[in-house]
Design an enzyme around this catalytic site. Structure first.
Site, short mmCIF file in Angstrom:
data_model
loop_
_atom_site.label_atom_id
_atom_site.label_comp_id
_atom_site.label_asym_id
_atom_site.label_seq_id
_atom_site.Cartn_x
_atom_site.Cartn_y
_atom_site.Cartn_z
N LYS A 126 13.11 -20.45 23.34
CA LYS A 126 13.71 -19.47 23.22
C LYS A 126 14.65 -19.02 24.47
CE LYS A 126 11.13 -18.61 19.47
NZ LYS A 126 11.62 -18.60 18.04
N ASP A 184 4.75 -22.21 15.94
CA ASP A 184 5.77 -21.46 15.19
C ASP A 184 7.15 -22.23 14.91
OD1 ASP A 184 7.15 -18.81 14.98
OD2 ASP A 184 8.36 -19.47 16.64
N LYS A 204 5.16 -19.18 5.69
CA LYS A 204 4.56 -19.86 6.90
C LYS A 204 3.95 -18.40 7.66
CE LYS A 204 6.72 -20.51 10.94
NZ LYS A 204 7.38 -19.32 11.66
N LYS A 224 17.82 -24.75 4.07
CA LYS A 224 19.36 -24.80 4.79
C LYS A 224 20.03 -25.83 4.10
CE LYS A 224 17.52 -22.89 8.98
NZ LYS A 224 17.98 -21.57 9.43
N ARG A 228 0.65 -1.22 -0.05
CA ARG A 228 -0.04 0.10 -0.11
C ARG A 228 0.94 1.38 -0.21
NH1 ARG A 228 -4.41 -1.04 4.50
NH2 ARG A 228 -2.47 -1.37 5.55
N HIS A 282 11.47 -22.18 5.47
CA HIS A 282 12.84 -21.84 5.22
C HIS A 282 13.86 -22.92 5.87
CE1 HIS A 282 12.94 -20.24 9.20
NE2 HIS A 282 14.13 -20.01 9.06
N GLU A 325 17.35 -21.50 20.62
CA GLU A 325 17.89 -20.20 20.26
C GLU A 325 17.75 -19.18 21.60
OE1 GLU A 325 15.14 -18.63 16.85
OE2 GLU A 325 13.84 -19.99 17.85
N HIS A 376 9.05 -26.57 11.03
CA HIS A 376 10.50 -26.65 11.10
C HIS A 376 10.91 -28.18 11.62
CE1 HIS A 376 10.43 -22.66 9.77
NE2 HIS A 376 10.38 -22.37 10.92
C1 BG6 Z 1 10.78 -18.74 12.36
C2 BG6 Z 1 10.14 -18.76 13.36
O1 BG6 Z 1 9.97 -19.45 11.36
O2 BG6 Z 1 11.97 -19.65 12.57
C3 BG6 Z 1 11.14 -17.94 14.43
O3 BG6 Z 1 8.96 -17.83 13.34
C4 BG6 Z 1 12.45 -18.66 14.74
O4 BG6 Z 1 10.43 -17.93 15.80
C5 BG6 Z 1 13.01 -18.72 13.25
O5 BG6 Z 1 13.13 -17.69 15.44
C6 BG6 Z 1 14.30 -19.53 13.43
O6 BG6 Z 1 14.89 -19.62 12.22
P1 BG6 Z 1 16.44 -19.90 12.10
O7 BG6 Z 1 16.73 -19.88 10.51
O8 BG6 Z 1 16.98 -18.68 12.73
O9 BG6 Z 1 16.39 -21.21 12.85
#
Ligand code: BG6
Length: 483
Positions: free
Chosen positions: A329, A234, A147, A181, A43, A177, A215, A239
Site C-alpha cells: 500500500k 489480505d 473472502k 478480472k 438488521r 474477485h 496500490e 489474490h
Molecule cells: C481486497 C483487499 O481484497 O483487494 C484490499 O482487501 C485491496 O486491501 C483490494 O485493496 C485490491 O483489489 P483491486 O481489485 O483494487 O486490485
C-alpha cells in the site's frame, strides 16, 4: 428458471458498492435470467422502497455513466428487503417463508450471498441448514462466500467443515474477485489458446517471474480490519497466489471447474513449504511511515503494509525459477502485473546486447488498471552502428475492444447463476493456500528478521527491497502502467 439472490449483509458496503451495481449492470445488458430477484437481509429495518431508494443512489454513484434511470425503474421492482438477524434462527424461518411466498409454487433457484463480516459466516450457514434452506429438493441452492475464508489453515478447515455440514462442495462458491478480472482470465487464454507462448513458458527460457500488486492508497479508515489481518492474509493467501497458480499451472484438458482447479491445486502442492529458518531469507516486510498514525492502528503496530515473498515451484516446468510475489500500500501507483522475465541469449554476438537480465526479453501481463500485454525485446537503433535498445510491443484491451471492461463481480455473479465454479476457489485450494502462508505469518507475528523496514509513501517500498533483489542478481520491474 427464476432466480433469487439473497444477500446477507445487505446494508453493508460491499452490497452497495459492488454487488447491486453488478446485478443492475447484468440486468441492463439483458444478461440476467428472466424473473431474477434480489432479496436483502440485514438488521436495519428498511421497507422495500426505502432499500430500493438507497440502492438507486449508491448504484448511480458506482456505475456512474452506465446509470440509466429507465433501466433502473425496470430493475427496482425485482429488489426486495427482509429485515433479520443472522444470529436469530426465527428470522431465518421468516426469511424462508418470505422467499417461498415471493417465488410462488414454481419456486426458484437460490443464491445465498454472504456479504457479512466473516464472524457471521458460520452462524449464517448453520441457520440456513437448520431452516432447511440449503436442500435442493425445491430448486438449486448455492452459497457464495466472500473472502477472507478463515484467517489460517485451522480456521479455514473449521469453516469448511461447517460449510460441508450444510452444503455440498458443488454448491459452494468461494469468491476471490481477482479471478473475475478479465485480464486475469486472459492469462489462461494467452497461455492456452496460443501456441507461441507455451513452448517457452518454462525453466528453459524463463529466469524468474515477478507478480506485483501495488496500490497507491493507504490503509485510511480500514485499519480496524487490516491491522489485525495484515498483508499476507489480505493480498497473498488469495489474490497473489491465484495469479501465481494461473501463471504456473499446466493446461487442463477442458475449461471446466474441477479440471481447472485440479491443475491449480497441483501447483499449490508443488510450492516448496517455507521452513521457519527460510522466512528471513525469502521474505521482506515493510510499513509506510505514517501507518501508525492511521485511525485504529494499535500503537507500535508491527503489521506490514509492504511485503515480498519468494516462492519456488518444485516441479519439472519450474524447477529453479523463483516466483517473486510483492504487494504494498502507499506505493508509487496502482498497478497489478505479472512479469515473465526471460533468460539472456546464451551468446551475444553484438557488442551492445542483452548481456544481463535487465536487457533480456520480458512479457508484462498488465492486469490493471491499464489492461494489456507488453512484450519487451531488443531492436537495432537506426543509424547508430550496431547499437541495440530494449523496445516494446503493446496490446491494449481498451484500444482493441469497444466494450468496456466490466467489474469482476458481474462475471462472477453470472457464473454462480449458471453454476460454473471454474473461477471460484475449492476447499482444498483455500486450505493449501493457507498452508503456504501460515509459516510466513507465524514468523512475521514476531519481531526479528526480516526486519520491518519503514518506507516513504509514493515509492516502491523500502530501499531494502531493491538491495535484496540486487543480491538475487535481479531487478524489480518498477514501472507504473505503461499501456
Ligand atoms: C481486497 C483487499 O481484497 O483487494 C484490499 O482487501 C485491496 O486491501 C483490494 O485493496 C485490491 O483489489 P483491486 O481489485 O483494487 O486490485
Amino acid at each position: 428458471m427464476a432466480h433469487t439472490i439473497v444477500i446477507f449483509g445487505a446494508s453493508g458496503d460491499l452490497t452497495s458498492r459492488k454487488l447491486v451495481p453488478a446485478i443492475y449492470e447484468l440486468h441492463r445488458k439483458g444478461r440476467l435470467p428472466k424473473e431474477s430477484r434480489i432479496v436483502g437481509f440485514s438488521r436495519t429495518p428498511y421497507a422495500h422502497d426505502q432499500w430500493r431508494d438507497r440502492l438507486r443512489q449508491s448504484t448511480a454513484q458506482f456505475v456512474a455513466d452506465a446509470f440509466d434511470q429507465s433501466a433502473w425503474d425496470a430493475f427496482a421492482p425485482s429488489v426486495f428487503y427482509h429485515p433479520g438477524d443472522i444470529e436469530n434462527g426465527e428470522d431465518f424461518v421468516s426469511l424462508s417463508r418470505f422467499l417461498d411466498e415471493l417465488e410462488g409454487p414454481a419456486g426458484a433457484a437460490r443464491i445465498y450471498y454472504l456479504s457479512t463480516a466473516p464472524r457471521f459466516y458460520e452462524p449464517a450457514i448453520a441457520e440456513l441448514g437448520k431452516a432447511g434452506m440449503a436442500q435442493q429438493s425445491a430448486g438449486v441452492r448455492r452459497i457464495v462466500i466472500e473472502k477472507p475464508f478463515g484467517v489460517d489453515l485451522v480456521s479455514a478447515r473449521e469453516l469448511n467443515e461447517v460449510v460441508h455440514q450444510v452444503f455440498d462442495e458443488a454448491q459452494v462458491y468461494r469468491i476471490d474477485h481477482y479471478l473475475g478480472k478479465e485480464t486475469v482470465q486472459n492469462v489462461l487464454v494467452l497461455r492456452f489458446a496460443n501456441t507461441i507462448f507455451e513452448p517457452i513458458w518454462n525453466r528453459n527460457y524463463v529466469d524468474h517471474v515477478q507478480i506485483t500488486a501495488a496500490e497507491e492508497v493507504t490503509i485510511g479508515h480500514r485499519a480496524g480490519y487490516y491491522d489485525t489481518a495484515g498483508l499476507l492474509r489480505d493480498m497473498f493467501q488469495n489474490h497473489l497466489l491465484q495469479l501465481l497458480t494461473l501463471t504456473a499451472m499446466e493446461a487442463p484438458a477442458r475449461f471446466e471447474a474441477d479440471a481447472v482447479r485440479d491443475e491449480k491445486v497441483k501447483i499449490l502442492r508443488a510450492i516448496r513449504p517455507m521452513r521457519p529458518e527460510d522466512v528471513a531469507a525469502n521474505t521482506l516486510r515493510g510499513q509506510y511511515r505514517k501507518y501508525r498514525d492511521e485511525p485504529n492502528v494499535v500503537p507500535g503496530s508491527y503489521t506490514p503494509t509492504f511485503g515480498v515473498v519468494k516462492l519456488n515451484v518444485d516441479n519439472w516446468r519450474w524447477q529453479g525459477v523463483p516466483f517473486y510475489l510483492r504487494s504494498g500500500k502507499a506505493m508509487s501507483c496502482r498497478t497489478t502485473q505479472i512479469v515473465i522475465q526471460f533468460r539472456e541469449p546464451p551468446h551475444m554476438m553484438f557488442p551492445e546486447g542483452a548481456r544481463n537480465i535487465q536487457e533480456a526479453n520480458r512479457l508484462v501481463l498488465q492486469i490493471q488498471p491499464a489492461e494489456g500485454v507488453q512484450l519487451h525485446f531488443l531492436t537495432k537503433v537506426p543509424d547508430a552502428g550496431m547499437q541495440l535498445r530494449l523496445t516494446d510491443l503493446d496490446f491494449r484491451f481498451r484500444q482493441k475492444f469497444a466494450a468496456g471492461i466490466p467489474d469482476s463481480y458481474q462475471r462472477l455473479l453470472l457464473d454462480v447463476i449458471h453454476g460454473d465454479a471454474s473461477l471460484f476457489a475449492r476447499s482444498d485450494e483455500v486450505e493449501l493456500a493457507w498452508g503456504i502462508v501460515d509459516p510466513i505469518q507465524a514468523a512475521w507475528d514476531h519481531p526479528g528478521p526480516p526486519e520491518l523496514a519503514l518506507y516513504e509513501e509514493g515509492g516502491w517500498g523500502p530501499p531494502t527491497s531493491n538491495e535484496w533483489m540486487q543480491r538475487q542478481g535481479r531487478r524489480w520491474f518498477d514501472t507504473c502502467p505503461v499501456l
